[in-house]
Design an enzyme around this catalytic site. Sequence first.
Site, short mmCIF file in Angstrom:
data_model
loop_
_atom_site.label_atom_id
_atom_site.label_comp_id
_atom_site.label_asym_id
_atom_site.label_seq_id
_atom_site.Cartn_x
_atom_site.Cartn_y
_atom_site.Cartn_z
N LYS A 166 0.86 -1.19 -0.01
CA LYS A 166 0.07 0.23 0.16
C LYS A 166 1.12 1.10 -0.02
O LYS A 166 2.10 1.22 0.09
CB LYS A 166 -1.10 -0.01 1.18
N PHE A 210 -15.82 3.18 6.66
CA PHE A 210 -14.46 3.55 6.26
C PHE A 210 -14.21 3.53 4.88
O PHE A 210 -13.09 3.63 4.43
CB PHE A 210 -13.64 2.84 7.23
N ARG A 218 -0.80 -14.91 4.38
CA ARG A 218 -1.60 -14.27 5.41
C ARG A 218 -0.96 -14.26 6.92
O ARG A 218 -0.87 -13.49 7.79
CB ARG A 218 -2.94 -14.98 5.42
N THR A 244 -4.80 -7.72 10.93
CA THR A 244 -5.18 -6.36 10.09
C THR A 244 -4.77 -5.03 11.02
O THR A 244 -4.28 -4.01 10.53
CB THR A 244 -6.70 -6.21 9.76
N ARG A 275 3.10 -6.78 9.29
CA ARG A 275 2.40 -5.85 9.83
C ARG A 275 3.15 -5.62 11.43
O ARG A 275 3.15 -4.25 11.77
CB ARG A 275 0.98 -5.69 10.02
N ASN A 292 -1.88 0.20 7.02
CA ASN A 292 -1.50 -1.25 7.37
C ASN A 292 -0.70 -1.87 6.47
O ASN A 292 -0.44 -2.91 6.57
CB ASN A 292 -2.60 -2.21 7.97
N HIS A 352 -1.90 -5.56 1.48
CA HIS A 352 -3.00 -6.32 1.47
C HIS A 352 -2.82 -7.66 0.97
O HIS A 352 -1.81 -7.87 -0.07
CB HIS A 352 -3.95 -5.39 0.40
#
Length: 150
Positions: free
Chosen positions: A9, A57, A85, A91, A102, A112, A115
């Site tokens: 991100k 959001f 994952r 998250t 993360r 965060n 993705h």
Amino acid sequence: MEKSFVMLKPDAVKRRLAGRIIARFEDRGLKIVAFKMLQIPEDLAMEHYQEHREKPFFRDLVDYITSAPVIAMVIEGKDCISLIRKMVGATNPAEADLGTIRGDFALETGRNIIHASDSPESAEREIKLFFDESEICSYEMPDREMIYEE
């Protein structure tokens, strides 16, 4: 081999974390088979995050993901969706274990870092959104037999 969609991100790109994050995937024996940096247009962001459309959001998420370039990747490997994952972590960075992407790099839930597809169905849909079939490259890793039991 299973494929997963992974996106670094805007905060990962702006904070110059891409190389360190990508190295983690390669260090685990995963193979990057497609890669691009792009500025996501709003319509693509809205389609990508369609499952959040009715959540409060959603607008902030779209504004954030379109605010700066992202790095989109297709990563391949045995059971790679669940492995990625686990590597990504929770998250909410405050709940993410140290040693996860993360847990080590993200600062808050809305920023965060990364993705990753959460299922084979999501991976297929997300890969098709960001990549043409011709952009996905297949190749053999010379150390494959050192990574995977046959």
